[in-house]
Enzyme design. Structure first.
Site, PDB file in Angstrom:
ATOM      1  N   HIS A  59       0.819  -1.206   0.000  1.00 17.13           N
ATOM      2  CA  HIS A  59       0.000   0.000   0.000  1.00 17.13           C
ATOM      3  C   HIS A  59       0.857   1.261   0.000  1.00 17.13           C
ATOM      4  CE1 HIS A  59      -3.893  -2.056   1.648  1.00 17.13           C
ATOM      5  NE2 HIS A  59      -3.407  -2.643   0.555  1.00 17.13           N
ATOM      6  N   GLU A  61       0.866   3.954   1.808  1.00 14.48           N
ATOM      7  CA  GLU A  61       1.368   4.403   3.101  1.00 14.48           C
ATOM      8  C   GLU A  61       2.610   3.618   3.517  1.00 14.48           C
ATOM      9  OE1 GLU A  61      -3.243   4.481   3.312  1.00 14.48           O
ATOM     10  OE2 GLU A  61      -1.668   3.283   2.336  1.00 14.48           O
ATOM     11  N   CYS A  87      -6.203   1.623   5.394  1.00 13.94           N
ATOM     12  CA  CYS A  87      -6.731   0.401   5.998  1.00 13.94           C
ATOM     13  C   CYS A  87      -6.142   0.271   7.403  1.00 13.94           C
ATOM     14  CB  CYS A  87      -6.369  -0.810   5.134  1.00 13.94           C
ATOM     15  SG  CYS A  87      -4.610  -1.231   5.136  1.00 13.94           S
ATOM     16  N   CYS A  90      -2.310  -0.244   7.436  1.00 20.17           N
ATOM     17  CA  CYS A  90      -1.579   0.989   7.130  1.00 20.17           C
ATOM     18  C   CYS A  90      -1.678   1.974   8.284  1.00 20.17           C
ATOM     19  CB  CYS A  90      -2.079   1.612   5.833  1.00 20.17           C
ATOM     20  SG  CYS A  90      -1.575   0.665   4.382  1.00 20.17           S
TER      21      CYS A  90
END
Length: 142
Positions: A59, A61, A87, A90
């Site tokens: 992801h 992040e 999420c 993250c």
């Protein structure tokens, strides 16, 4: 947030493009977008196989935090600008990286299958004392 949106365009994911920018004192520390790990082929067959894609995608992040770490840049006390709601995993990474505020773009609809996870992420931020705000894309961005 404009820079995070630009970074998101670098993602090769045909369905969801997410960008993250870590900033401290108006200085960009790191950027990241969702994609496969370095040296892993991101050919179209893998990208359209949703099950496989979800298992290997890093992801935005996490890519921003790991990129900072790779280059020896501390993220303690930074602000994250993300083009999509983080999420729970993250959120945990941003919390552990010392991020103090997270701003996500509220313009994109949240798929129902992710709603519960995004609510959990919001609760993690609150418990950890991280200021989390979903911002209207038309508003003034802090």
């Amino acid at each position: 947030m404009r820079l995070a949106k630009e970074v998101a365009t670098w993602s090769k994911d045909p369905s969801t493009k997410v960008g993250c920018v870590l900033v401290r004192e108006k200085k960009v520390l790191s950027t990241g977008y969702n994609g496969f790990p370095k040296n892993i082929s991101d050919d179209l067959n893998r990208l359209i196989d949703r099950e496989q894609k979800y298992e290997i995608t890093v992801h935005a992040e996490v890519n921003a935090v790991t990129s900072a770490a790779l280059h020896g840049v501390s993220t303690e006390g930074s602000i994250a600008y993300v083009t999509f709601n983080p999420c729970s995993r993250c959120a945990a990474v941003l919390i552990n990286a010392g991020v103090t505020s997270v701003f996500s773009d509220g313009g994109a609809p949240i798929p129902k299958r992710w709603l519960e996870n995004f609510i959990l992420a919001s609760k993690l931020f609150a418990e950890a004392g991280v200021d989390y705000q979903t911002i209207d894309p038309q508003s003034e961005i802090p």
